[in-house]
Design a protein around this motif. Sequence first.
Motif, mmCIF file in Angstrom:
data_model
loop_
_atom_site.group_PDB
_atom_site.id
_atom_site.type_symbol
_atom_site.label_atom_id
_atom_site.label_comp_id
_atom_site.label_asym_id
_atom_site.label_seq_id
_atom_site.Cartn_x
_atom_site.Cartn_y
_atom_site.Cartn_z
ATOM 1 N N ARG A 60 16.549 101.798 -83.388
ATOM 2 C CA ARG A 60 16.256 100.648 -82.539
ATOM 3 C C ARG A 60 14.815 100.736 -82.045
ATOM 4 O O ARG A 60 14.461 101.611 -81.253
ATOM 5 N N TRP A 109 15.020 93.880 -79.199
ATOM 6 C CA TRP A 109 15.369 92.778 -80.092
ATOM 7 C C TRP A 109 15.241 93.099 -81.580
ATOM 8 O O TRP A 109 15.674 92.303 -82.425
ATOM 9 N N ASP A 162 17.254 94.042 -88.363
ATOM 10 C CA ASP A 162 18.309 93.419 -87.565
ATOM 11 C C ASP A 162 17.670 92.854 -86.298
ATOM 12 O O ASP A 162 17.075 93.591 -85.514
ATOM 13 N N THR A 214 17.989 90.674 -82.714
ATOM 14 C CA THR A 214 18.849 90.136 -81.662
ATOM 15 C C THR A 214 18.415 88.709 -81.350
ATOM 16 O O THR A 214 17.268 88.457 -80.986
ATOM 17 N N GLU A 231 25.951 90.345 -78.147
ATOM 18 C CA GLU A 231 24.742 89.693 -78.623
ATOM 19 C C GLU A 231 24.950 89.196 -80.053
ATOM 20 O O GLU A 231 25.597 89.862 -80.869
ATOM 21 N N HIS A 283 23.373 88.549 -83.678
ATOM 22 C CA HIS A 283 22.329 89.188 -84.471
ATOM 23 C C HIS A 283 22.125 88.439 -85.781
ATOM 24 O O HIS A 283 23.033 87.778 -86.292
ATOM 25 N N ASP A 316 27.498 91.684 -81.841
ATOM 26 C CA ASP A 316 27.589 93.077 -81.403
ATOM 27 C C ASP A 316 28.140 93.127 -79.981
ATOM 28 O O ASP A 316 27.585 92.486 -79.085
ATOM 29 N N GLN A 358 30.683 95.504 -84.630
ATOM 30 C CA GLN A 358 29.827 94.432 -85.135
ATOM 31 C C GLN A 358 30.504 93.725 -86.304
ATOM 32 O O GLN A 358 30.408 94.176 -87.446
ATOM 33 N N ASN A 379 30.397 90.970 -89.081
ATOM 34 C CA ASN A 379 29.265 90.311 -89.727
ATOM 35 C C ASN A 379 29.735 89.466 -90.903
ATOM 36 O O ASN A 379 30.726 89.789 -91.576
#
Length: 287
Positions: free
Chosen positions: A102, A106, A167, A169, A177, A179, A246, A256, A258
């Motif tokens: 990360r 974002w 990825d 946000t 959130e 994504h 997420d 998550q 997706n």
Amino acid sequence: MDRKARICETTMQKSLFLAIILPAFIGLVTSMCAQESPVEEIGSAPLSSRFQIGITGGVTHDIHSGRLHDSRTVDEDGCPVITAWPDKENKGYMFGIVGAYRINSWLTLRSDVMFALHQSIGRQELPNAKVLLPNPDDPSSPTIIDQTVAMEAEWIYSYTMLGLLSDFTLIKLGPGEFHAMAGLTYGWQTLTEWEVDQNLEEPQNARFINPDQLPSKNDGKSLIISKNQNPSAPSRFSLRSGLGYDFSLLAPLHIQPNIVYDFGLTDVQDGWRMNYLVGQIDLIIEL
């Protein structure tokens, strides 16, 4: 051991190996960063939550394009050329492991190591033909029956894939959130098999006359016209993009779900390209 079992066994062995190696590697990198870097914040993400690792799995709906597969079941003039296209079933599944870093609140960079197995089955019925069966009571008067024949083609192919994705946000909503992700994936062939069969469906008690001694199954009611192992391309490049949500179930565990689309940039077989839609779930732990 049948084909699916061999593919699954090979996939499971590689998955177990990577499931042991990748977490150990990420843990080593995390330890080195913790020793060499002071604790600071990038955006709203503290250093202790920059690294993430988890597992992923999902099911695929496969979409094929390009050249059809042609096969003549009987190599004689006047016999039709059978065109089989895997439109009866186009499905598969995938599973693997995820490592992520990360950068800020974002943007996250993630690497996926996945194993995907796809199965496609095509079927096409041949025109019914009248055949003569010997009459043991009166050899001069054979019995005339309708013979129903169909062709089935099955492709089972799997790839081991390495994906590098960004990825983003998008928005905070409710407990989690939304994504968006996008990136490039490279896959190399794990095991692929392709088989085309001619099946005698009616009458039920009939069997093929097999003068060419072709491989048969189902008590002689199916002839294996062609069979090949690893006919697909040894590697495959694709673009992946999708949307996900997420949310934290129990800190530091995140879930998550997706929806991802994998767009093939190269063929899986000469002139035959595959794309697929994936519904997947990631289980992520912050380190």
